[in-house]
Scaffold this active site. Structure first.
Site, PDB file in Angstrom:
ATOM      1  N   SER A  61       0.802  -1.243   0.000  1.00 53.21           N
ATOM      2  CA  SER A  61       0.000   0.000   0.000  1.00 53.21           C
ATOM      3  C   SER A  61       0.821   1.273   0.000  1.00 53.21           C
ATOM      4  CB  SER A  61      -0.932   0.024   1.199  1.00 53.21           C
ATOM      5  OG  SER A  61      -2.057  -0.754   0.921  1.00 53.21           O
ATOM      6  N   LYS A  64       0.469   3.513  -2.890  1.00 50.45           N
ATOM      7  CA  LYS A  64      -0.727   4.355  -3.118  1.00 50.45           C
ATOM      8  C   LYS A  64      -0.422   5.852  -3.192  1.00 50.45           C
ATOM      9  CE  LYS A  64      -3.707   0.677  -1.512  1.00 50.45           C
ATOM     10  NZ  LYS A  64      -4.323  -0.023  -0.413  1.00 50.45           N
ATOM     11  N   TYR A 189      -2.669  -2.505 -10.699  1.00 50.76           N
ATOM     12  CA  TYR A 189      -2.707  -2.319  -9.239  1.00 50.76           C
ATOM     13  C   TYR A 189      -1.894  -3.423  -8.544  1.00 50.76           C
ATOM     14  CZ  TYR A 189      -4.433  -2.382  -4.454  1.00 50.76           C
ATOM     15  OH  TYR A 189      -4.494  -2.419  -3.078  1.00 50.76           O
ATOM     16  N   TYR A 241      -4.674   3.911   7.510  1.00 51.50           N
ATOM     17  CA  TYR A 241      -6.065   3.403   7.446  1.00 51.50           C
ATOM     18  C   TYR A 241      -6.863   3.829   8.670  1.00 51.50           C
ATOM     19  CZ  TYR A 241      -2.940   0.271   4.897  1.00 51.50           C
ATOM     20  OH  TYR A 241      -1.949  -0.241   4.135  1.00 51.50           O
ATOM     21  N   VAL A 259       1.100  -3.811   3.796  1.00 54.45           N
ATOM     22  CA  VAL A 259       1.063  -5.120   4.462  1.00 54.45           C
ATOM     23  C   VAL A 259       2.331  -5.958   4.255  1.00 54.45           C
ATOM     24  CG1 VAL A 259      -1.451  -5.352   4.640  1.00 54.45           C
ATOM     25  CG2 VAL A 259      -0.273  -6.175   2.581  1.00 54.45           C
TER      26      VAL A 259
HETATM   27  N1  GLN Z   1      -1.804  -5.394  -2.187  1.00 57.77           N
HETATM   28  C1  GLN Z   1      -2.515  -5.253  -0.956  1.00 57.77           C
HETATM   29  C2  GLN Z   1      -4.007  -5.414  -1.200  1.00 57.77           C
HETATM   30  O1  GLN Z   1      -4.471  -4.925  -2.176  1.00 57.77           O
HETATM   31  C3  GLN Z   1      -2.227  -3.920  -0.360  1.00 57.77           C
HETATM   32  C4  GLN Z   1      -2.875  -3.727   0.986  1.00 57.77           C
HETATM   33  C5  GLN Z   1      -2.017  -3.044   2.000  1.00 57.77           C
HETATM   34  O2  GLN Z   1      -0.794  -2.986   1.916  1.00 57.77           O
HETATM   35  N2  GLN Z   1      -2.666  -2.604   3.041  1.00 57.77           N
HETATM   36  O3  GLN Z   1      -4.709  -5.998  -0.444  1.00 57.77           O
END
Ligand code: GLN
Length: 305
Positions: A61, A64, A189, A241, A259
């Protein structure tokens, strides 16, 4: 500084055993729960590292905010924000709920999966290959690292199991927030999430946002001041988040987690920080990484508030 970082790693190492490595993307289960590392690059280009600072992991993430910057460079801002909102969701990163319950059905912000998928759809290019090339070259430019690559195993693992993201993609398309081919958007993505980096890369990118888009070494403007500011603002309000409020209170630094165990932090006008600790808390943030940033914020007086 070097000894502060070493001590912070050793005093927070114990927290790694309270967390769990991500398992919903099968390939991420292979991470080593005890790993913990940090890199700081300051505005004078001094680099300080400790622990597992040069271990590779996938950006997840943390891609992003970077893709948001690219989308804002590629499009009129009004258009970008007609596809993705500006408000924290207060829900987990992979929540689908507000795509139904929000009045407009617009994804809340670009830092959660739904909003990030909509942002990825805004990357320009004549076909998927050109979009992918533009995306990865942008990451390489920001990290000043031409060797950044997609981890093919993580990418395949995520593509194979990413049905929740797929569901969001199709809802977004149905409601007019994605144009074009949903599977292509998802492919891009999954690829952006699977870019392999280390804490040095994260610190380097964090520093660029900290310095309002100008490369400290060369003086080159890479991202506009306004876009750099917007990205850091989203990092404060939505970067962790549904733990963003607590993080702002306890740490007070624009930051984004993933993550894979990474956290990228950007201390305006001062430094970029990359942290890696794949043991995650229940909300998907690096459990020891959060503690490290909390300690450093106090020790080095980094709180922007
Ligand atoms: N690739 C992960 C997903 O889409 C990214 C989520 C994250 O890092 N919080 O679920």
């Amino acid at each position: 500084m070097k000894s502060i970082l070493k001590n912070t790693i050793s005093s927070n190492k114990k927290y790694t055993s309270n967390g769990k490595v991500a398992s919903y993307i099968p390939e991420l289960k292979k991470a080593n729960q005890d790993d913990l590392g940090i890199c700081i690059i300051d505005k004078n280009n001094n680099m300080y590292c400790a622990g597992d600072y040069n271990k590779k992991f996938t950006i997840q993430s943390i891609s992003k905010p970077i893709v948001l910057a690219l989308a804002l460079m590629d499009n009129e801002w009004e258009y970008v924000f007609s596809k993705v909102g500006m408000e924290p969701s207060g829900d987990p990163f992979n929540s689908i709920m507000k795509l139904e319950t929000n009045d407009t059905k617009k994804p809340c912000n670009p830092m959660i999966n739904a909003g990030a998928i909509a942002t990825t759809a805004l990357i320009k290019g004549k076909d998927l290959q050109e979009k992918e090339e533009r995306m990865i070259s942008f990451f390489r430019k920001l990290a000043k690292n031409d060797s950044l690559q997609i981890n093919e195993d993580v990418y395949k693992s995520e593509k194979l199991t990413g049905d929740r993201n797929r569901a969001m993609g199709y809802l977004l398309k149905n409601d007019g927030f994605i144009e074009g081919d949903v599977e292509e958007v998802l492919d891009l993505y999954f690829k952006q999430c699977s870019i392999e980096i280390d804490t040095v890369d994260l610190a380097r990118i964090g520093l660029l946002f900290a310095n309002y888009g100008i490369d400290m070494e060369t003086g080159e403007r890479i991202i506009s001041e306004d876009i750099s500011r917007m990205v850091k603002t989203f990092m404060v309000t939505c970067g962790m988040y549904d733990a963003s409020g607590e993080f702002a209170l306890k740490v007070g630094i624009p930051a984004k987690s993933g993550v894979g165990g990474g956290i990228m932090a950007s201390v305006p006008k001062r430094m970029g920080i990359g942290v890696f600790g794949p043991a995650l808390d229940k909300k998907g943030n690096s459990i020891a990484g959060l503690k490290i940033l909390e300690d450093l914020s106090k020790k080095l007086e980094l709180n922007i508030f």
